[in-house]
Design an enzyme around this catalytic site. Sequence first.
Site, PDB file in Angstrom:
ATOM      1  N   GLU A  68     -38.004   6.078  43.820  1.00 37.59           N
ATOM      2  CA  GLU A  68     -38.390   7.040  42.792  1.00 37.59           C
ATOM      3  C   GLU A  68     -39.809   7.540  43.022  1.00 37.59           C
ATOM      4  O   GLU A  68     -40.140   8.670  42.669  1.00 37.59           O
ATOM      5  CB  GLU A  68     -38.271   6.413  41.397  1.00 37.59           C
ATOM      6  CG  GLU A  68     -38.377   7.438  40.270  1.00 37.59           C
ATOM      7  CD  GLU A  68     -37.927   6.890  38.937  1.00 37.59           C
ATOM      8  OE1 GLU A  68     -36.771   7.169  38.541  1.00 37.59           O
ATOM      9  OE2 GLU A  68     -38.710   6.173  38.292  1.00 37.59           O
ATOM     10  N   HIS A  80     -23.763 -13.466  54.052  1.00 41.70           N
ATOM     11  CA  HIS A  80     -22.307 -13.437  54.014  1.00 41.70           C
ATOM     12  C   HIS A  80     -21.787 -12.058  53.611  1.00 41.70           C
ATOM     13  O   HIS A  80     -20.597 -11.918  53.301  1.00 41.70           O
ATOM     14  CB  HIS A  80     -21.793 -14.501  53.033  1.00 41.70           C
ATOM     15  CG  HIS A  80     -22.212 -15.889  53.389  1.00 41.70           C
ATOM     16  ND1 HIS A  80     -21.523 -16.681  54.286  1.00 41.70           N
ATOM     17  CD2 HIS A  80     -23.287 -16.629  52.997  1.00 41.70           C
ATOM     18  CE1 HIS A  80     -22.142 -17.849  54.423  1.00 41.70           C
ATOM     19  NE2 HIS A  80     -23.210 -17.848  53.645  1.00 41.70           N
ATOM     20  N   LYS A  91     -30.205  15.097  34.256  1.00 44.54           N
ATOM     21  CA  LYS A  91     -30.081  14.755  32.836  1.00 44.54           C
ATOM     22  C   LYS A  91     -29.758  15.985  32.004  1.00 44.54           C
ATOM     23  O   LYS A  91     -28.930  15.940  31.086  1.00 44.54           O
ATOM     24  CB  LYS A  91     -31.377  14.115  32.340  1.00 44.54           C
ATOM     25  CG  LYS A  91     -31.725  12.772  32.975  1.00 44.54           C
ATOM     26  CD  LYS A  91     -33.063  12.276  32.440  1.00 44.54           C
ATOM     27  CE  LYS A  91     -33.488  10.982  33.081  1.00 44.54           C
ATOM     28  NZ  LYS A  91     -34.820  10.529  32.601  1.00 44.54           N
TER      29      LYS A  91
END
Length: 551
Positions: A356, A387, A512
Amino acid sequence: MSRPSWTPEWKALEDLAQQQGALHLKDLCLDRQRFDRFSWRSGALFLDLSKQRLTQETLPALFKLAQAQKLEQAIQALLSGAPINTSEQRPALHTALRLPPDAELWVEGENINLAIQASLEKMAQLVERLHQGQWRGVTGYPITDVVNLGVGGSDLGPLMVTHALAEWRPEDIAPLHLHFASTMDGSQLAERLKLLNPETTLFIISSKSFSTIDTLTNAATAKHWLVQHLGQEALVLKQHFIGVSAKEEKMSAWGIDPQHQLTFWDWVGGRYSLWSCIGLPIALQIGMAGFRALLAGAHQMDQHLAHAPLESNLPVLLALAGIWNINFLGMSAQAILPYDGRLKYLPAYLSQLEMESNGKSTTQEGELVDYATCPILWGELGPNAQHAFYQLLHQGTEAVQCDFIAPIRRYEQMRDPQARHYFQGQHRLALANCLAQSRLLMLGDAAVPDQHTQRDAHLFYRGNQPSSTLLLDELSPSSLGQLLALYEHKVFVQASIWGINPFDQWGVELGKKIALSTEQALLGQTQMEFDPSTEGLLALCLSSDQPQGTH
């Protein structure tokens, strides 16, 4: 300031990368003095860059680039309160949040530390009430559970630190359980409400702007849940909510009692806000003394950034190693690999901090960059990642720079000697894996001499994957503060050299806004035209013929 790629210092580094392109880390590490030349300590942190593809010529050339980009002046501007967030015409003063109580920092004629310490004192009073069991809900029972409603920096920072420092909870305080809910779809909150008692639950609404739709939607649902069970809306708002924001008037309009409001300032970026009263959940977890130790650790790193020469400055060195990898060795990915379960949320926190901040493609002057900036960051607890995606790190086609992070000591305070023996054995195993994996990434097959016999191609480990290793003496509030400030300053140093602004985030704003108009379409309240793909998906969501899930 011109783009760094136009400078002779940048061109010199490009030439150096071309000359050294064939160098393999297994050859560089033949130098028995390499570890001493490429490792440094500050406070509780030890940084080892000897597994980076750096030579004795590389670092001096990188220092010259930093000086050409006026890095030392940029650091001074950051710490003095200059308006370095140019797109929003304000300073970035998160470092001021961790000043000692008696320090002074004058910005535009005001000693801003007075207001910072007053905010901390009000937070301390709220923390004390909760820790002593004196904060009671509308039915008279003491608060036992606190739910933090926030998103982004109002969630990731407090969540990460409270998890990391859970062992530092004081023993002499009332039982208090912390919970976090951030998702706008309500799934986290729904699961938690099933387990909570409304009579003893307090919500913290954490939002700098107090207009973040994700957080306010969760807050409205929490308020409905409380009123549904307890009635007395006015008392519910007073006794079951704390607001943390830069907007007092919006908190008051929502109904939060002014005595239960904590405020901070517009110059605190969301991803840098855990040092402010956004860190209330941290103080509830480890007490105000622990919170102040966290601040003090970060302040120690601030002072190191300000005063250490570039040649031994940990944030500068970590940043320059990254720039070498990104801009001159062509690496576009970075993995954060902590080898301590308490640091489970650190990769997500650093992903927000870096991407960001530095996920930008224009300079401070508004020019398009012609060089890479922030890499793609991801990560996981190292033992789990082994893993999951270490296959790619060891034998894949992508070059990835890695940060290995681990404490040297753990479990020394455990009282039961037998339990301590077993748990320290587990810690030793994690530490061994941390060191072994970084060694294998560096050397490849050369890490195991008998691997050099004839073998199938699928058993080949190429090595030459660079990594940094950060060791903490132990994980504590102070050392965690140092570690987090180290990464904050690394991000700032890289931004300063790239000529970008790390303190705004305009890239998240337009999405947004579009989401609001899209929600209106889902409600059938707009005639707005969309692209064919979105129109098709909206129609599917609105269709009464869509398949119904089974329950």
